[in-house]
Design a protein around this motif. Structure first.
Motif, PDB file in Angstrom:
ATOM      1  N   UNK A 153       5.955 -12.290  -2.977  1.00 49.99           N
ATOM      2  CA  UNK A 153       5.079 -11.576  -4.262  1.00 49.99           C
ATOM      3  C   UNK A 153       4.118 -12.620  -4.568  1.00 49.99           C
ATOM      4  N   UNK A 154       2.706 -12.370  -4.579  1.00 48.78           N
ATOM      5  CA  UNK A 154       1.903 -13.294  -5.577  1.00 48.78           C
ATOM      6  C   UNK A 154       1.092 -12.342  -6.519  1.00 48.78           C
ATOM      7  N   UNK A 155       0.467 -13.016  -7.209  1.00 45.64           N
ATOM      8  CA  UNK A 155      -0.275 -12.294  -8.415  1.00 45.64           C
ATOM      9  C   UNK A 155      -1.292 -11.249  -7.874  1.00 45.64           C
ATOM     10  N   UNK A 197       6.905  -3.876 -20.397  1.00 42.47           N
ATOM     11  CA  UNK A 197       5.432  -3.776 -19.757  1.00 42.47           C
ATOM     12  C   UNK A 197       5.482  -3.464 -18.511  1.00 42.47           C
ATOM     13  N   UNK A 198       4.300  -3.137 -17.736  1.00 44.52           N
ATOM     14  CA  UNK A 198       4.196  -2.794 -16.404  1.00 44.52           C
ATOM     15  C   UNK A 198       2.914  -3.653 -15.964  1.00 44.52           C
ATOM     16  N   UNK A 199       2.927  -4.104 -14.652  1.00 44.18           N
ATOM     17  CA  UNK A 199       1.765  -4.882 -14.060  1.00 44.18           C
ATOM     18  C   UNK A 199       1.831  -4.608 -12.706  1.00 44.18           C
ATOM     19  N   UNK A 200       0.961  -5.287 -11.957  1.00 38.26           N
ATOM     20  CA  UNK A 200       1.076  -5.114 -10.322  1.00 38.26           C
ATOM     21  C   UNK A 200       1.028  -6.475  -9.889  1.00 38.26           C
ATOM     22  N   UNK A 201       1.301  -6.372  -8.569  1.00 37.12           N
ATOM     23  CA  UNK A 201       1.216  -7.687  -7.802  1.00 37.12           C
ATOM     24  C   UNK A 201       0.819  -7.371  -6.500  1.00 37.12           C
ATOM     25  N   UNK A 202       0.627  -8.392  -5.466  1.00 41.50           N
ATOM     26  CA  UNK A 202       0.308  -8.174  -4.176  1.00 41.50           C
ATOM     27  C   UNK A 202       1.527  -8.855  -3.240  1.00 41.50           C
ATOM     28  N   UNK A 203       2.352  -7.773  -2.859  1.00 41.55           N
ATOM     29  CA  UNK A 203       3.540  -7.863  -2.007  1.00 41.55           C
ATOM     30  C   UNK A 203       3.009  -8.424  -0.617  1.00 41.55           C
ATOM     31  N   UNK A 204       3.653  -9.287   0.198  1.00 43.73           N
ATOM     32  CA  UNK A 204       3.374  -9.659   1.461  1.00 43.73           C
ATOM     33  C   UNK A 204       4.809  -9.504   2.210  1.00 43.73           C
ATOM     34  N   UNK A 205       4.396  -9.391   3.603  1.00 46.60           N
ATOM     35  CA  UNK A 205       5.439  -9.377   4.614  1.00 46.60           C
ATOM     36  C   UNK A 205       5.610 -10.503   5.200  1.00 46.60           C
ATOM     37  N   UNK A 206       6.309 -11.620   5.077  1.00 43.85           N
ATOM     38  CA  UNK A 206       6.549 -13.035   5.459  1.00 43.85           C
ATOM     39  C   UNK A 206       6.722 -12.917   7.037  1.00 43.85           C
ATOM     40  N   UNK A 255      -3.575 -15.782  -7.043  1.00 43.70           N
ATOM     41  CA  UNK A 255      -5.100 -15.885  -7.672  1.00 43.70           C
ATOM     42  C   UNK A 255      -6.044 -15.563  -6.467  1.00 43.70           C
ATOM     43  N   UNK A 256      -5.917 -14.693  -5.683  1.00 45.41           N
ATOM     44  CA  UNK A 256      -6.851 -14.297  -4.656  1.00 45.41           C
ATOM     45  C   UNK A 256      -7.724 -13.452  -5.318  1.00 45.41           C
ATOM     46  N   UNK A 257      -9.174 -13.326  -4.924  1.00 43.34           N
ATOM     47  CA  UNK A 257     -10.055 -12.311  -5.243  1.00 43.34           C
ATOM     48  C   UNK A 257      -9.735 -11.034  -4.217  1.00 43.34           C
ATOM     49  N   UNK A 270       7.128  -0.581   4.107  1.00 43.83           N
ATOM     50  CA  UNK A 270       8.544  -0.755   4.097  1.00 43.83           C
ATOM     51  C   UNK A 270       9.154  -0.457   5.472  1.00 43.83           C
ATOM     52  N   UNK A 271       8.248  -0.102   6.255  1.00 41.08           N
ATOM     53  CA  UNK A 271       8.458   0.096   7.601  1.00 41.08           C
ATOM     54  C   UNK A 271       8.183  -0.992   8.602  1.00 41.08           C
ATOM     55  N   UNK A 272       7.782  -1.986   7.939  1.00 43.87           N
ATOM     56  CA  UNK A 272       7.308  -3.537   8.529  1.00 43.87           C
ATOM     57  C   UNK A 272       5.997  -3.307   9.316  1.00 43.87           C
ATOM     58  N   UNK A 273       5.062  -2.355   8.854  1.00 45.95           N
ATOM     59  CA  UNK A 273       3.849  -2.131   9.549  1.00 45.95           C
ATOM     60  C   UNK A 273       2.832  -2.900   8.728  1.00 45.95           C
ATOM     61  N   UNK A 274       2.888  -3.195   7.538  1.00 45.17           N
ATOM     62  CA  UNK A 274       1.612  -3.654   6.590  1.00 45.17           C
ATOM     63  C   UNK A 274       1.905  -5.308   6.068  1.00 45.17           C
ATOM     64  N   UNK A 275       0.816  -5.769   6.171  1.00 37.61           N
ATOM     65  CA  UNK A 275       1.077  -7.257   5.824  1.00 37.61           C
ATOM     66  C   UNK A 275       1.221  -7.386   4.238  1.00 37.61           C
ATOM     67  N   UNK A 276       0.375  -6.703   3.483  1.00 37.36           N
ATOM     68  CA  UNK A 276      -0.076  -6.715   2.171  1.00 37.36           C
ATOM     69  C   UNK A 276       0.303  -5.369   1.525  1.00 37.36           C
TER      70      UNK A 276
END
Length: 515
Positions: free
Chosen positions: A360-362, A201-210, A224-226, A328-334
């Motif tokens: 990653x979060x949902x 199956x495929x789904x999506x998520x919110x990736x974050x640059x710590x 569970x962010x809106x 991937x170039x380190x310039x986006x937080x999410x």
């Protein structure tokens, strides 16, 4: 029973060492052993299978990739399982994208378990129309079908695919070991019966640059962010990096234009593009206006990236695409991306030196349904043709395709989609894998979406709508049009597009399923 050589066997016989680890010598030895088993049949089948395995080990075939990973993963303990159907040679026809991929991914390991099976691959990689697909099935008569989720209901109602429930009950097949949203969606497609199984199956998520979050002194996000909360968080990231390039709070993939992001947010909020009867566009409403306002600020203020649009025409290196990706170039937080994006992150670490900490979060959720994922897809369902003369063998093949052993092998080979099996050792080694199994789904909504997207006339409508929507949204961002005027104009364009879509749909009503 005499077997004719298939195309893949001829190709393997003439292929030098390197294609899946086969050599001419190895193939001759394999064929000789199989022929000996066919002619003599003096040994009990488990003993004969063991002799075959020993011969393969002696020839060095099983020491070559990609089979060596299969052996290391202890699939050897399950080889050559005796079945009532597995007493004589048989030819099993399987629908798949191409022959070589099938034999490498599925056919080779299955033949080791069941030496009497001979495969014929019926290639069909472009399935858009249900009527044409049924005609293709009638002409090619594959035993195992590779069915789009959207067509399961139609094929079941037409009696073309066989329910699996009796086999599952008789063998105590462990459906509880699967990710239950997948099973529930498949049962929904079959009106309560299970007509097929899906390996992925495929789904999506919110990736974050710590690393970037730490640099800005902002706490990393939770699940569970809106979408409203995502935008509020993204708005806190501004400025430029050391090279003077802008830093963003949120980015998407290079195909997600501003209007497609707007539609994605609307889908999460439970909004429709068209009325339930598909006749009337519903884009000029107060609810849709809220979605427009949600993202307009992001593009106007610049915290939503709109630069990841690298051309894929000509010879484009993946490393160039990674460099053009703000995350991937380190310039986006999410980054709002699919589950397969983890593979891209791993490749970017190797090819362009991306070494930021990430997590990653949902995917963003509707606050009224915080445990539901709106972005979820089952692309392929494997089913048994009711006209098959080898239904037991077809069922055995499907069991292998969705088996834990196959899932583990795919995970080790870096296959991007997630296994439809429950979170376990097969996929737990993947970073943050639990996030992608965390949310439930609305199976009815997933099926409605799949069936709509499979309609050729809807694809034309959607393409025309996104082109018009992008122009409308860009005009508001640039200030050349008011929000009210842009939404009103887009509604009028959508009415024209839907009228054309429904006209095409009416002309295509002639179908064997409607007779």
């Amino acid at each position: 029973m005499n077997r004719k050589d298939s195309d893949w066997e001829k190709e393997l016989t003439e292929t030098p060492l390197g294609w899946g680890g086969f050599s001419k010598k190895s193939m001759r030895e394999i064929k000789e052993r199989v022929e000996q088993l066919d002619k003599k049949k003096r040994y009990p089948r488990p003993l004969a299978a063991c002799l075959l395995i020993l011969a393969l080990l002696a020839s060095g075939w099983l020491l070559n990739d990609p089979i060596n990973g299969w052996v290391r993963n202890q699939e050897a303990s399950n080889q050559a399982i005796p079945d009532t159907w597995d007493e004589e040679d048989l030819e099993l026809s399987v629908q798949y994208w191409d022959t070589n991929s099938f034999m490498s991914d599925i056919g080779q390991p299955f033949v080791i378990r069941h030496p009497s099976v001979h495969f014929e691959v019926a290639e069909n990689s472009d399935i858009r129309d249900i009527t044409a697909y049924i005609k293709w099935i009638e002409d090619n008569k594959p035993d195992v079908l590779q069915v789009p989720l959207a067509f399961v209901e139609d094929l079941a109602n037409a009696g073309i695919i066989k329910p699996l429930d009796d086999w599952i009950t008789k063998s105590n097949y462990a459906l509880q070991d699967f990710h239950q949203p997948v099973i529930r969606t498949l049962r929904e497609a079959g009106a309560g019966k299970l007509y097929g199984l899906a390996p992925y199956f495929e789904t999506s998520a919110l990736y974050y640059n710590k690393t970037l979050f730490d640099k800005f002194g902002i706490a990393t996000p939770q699940s569970h962010l809106s979408w409203k909360e995502v935008m509020q968080l993204a708005s806190r990231f501004t400025g430029t990096d050391t090279d003077g390039k802008p830093i963003y709070g949120l980015t998407t993939d290079r195909y997600t234009t501003p209007f497609r992001l707007l539609l994605k947010i609307g889908e999460t909020e439970g909004l429709r593009i068209l009325s339930s009867d598909q006749l009337q566009p519903t884009l000029n409403t107060a609810a849709w206006r809220n979605v427009w306002e949600t993202i307009l600020g992001g593009y106007k203020e610049g915290f939503i990236s709109n630069e990841n649009r690298a051309s894929t025409k000509g010879n484009v290196l993946m490393s160039d695409l990674y460099k053009a990706d703000p995350f991937l170039s380190g310039r986006a937080a999410l980054a709002y991306r699919t589950s397969s994006y983890q593979w891209d992150i791993g490749q970017a670490m190797e090819s362009i030196g991306f070494n930021d900490e990430w997590g990653v979060v949902t995917q963003p959720i509707n606050p009224n349904q915080p445990d539901l994922a709106s972005d979820f897809d089952i692309s392929t369902v494997y089913a048994v043709n009711t006209e098959s003369s080898h239904q037991e063998a077809a069922w055995s093949l499907i069991q292998y395709i969705v088996s834990p052993e196959k899932a583990k092998r795919d995970a080790q080979n870096g296959y991007a989609p997630f296994s439809s099996r429950s979170l376990s050792s097969e996929n737990a080694s993947i970073d943050n894998a639990d996030i992608f199994y965390k949310l439930e789904v609305d199976s009815t909504a997933i099926l409605n979406k799949a069936e709509l997207n499979q309609l050729p006339e809807y694809s034309s409508f959607y393409q025309g709508l996104t082109e018009a929507g992008n122009q409308a949204l860009e005009s508001v961002i640039k200030g050349s049009s008011s929000l009210e005027d842009a939404m009103e104009q887009l509604q009028l364009q959508a009415v024209q597009l839907s009228a054309l879509m429904n006209s095409i749909s009416s002309q295509a009503e002639e179908s064997p399923l409607n007779e």
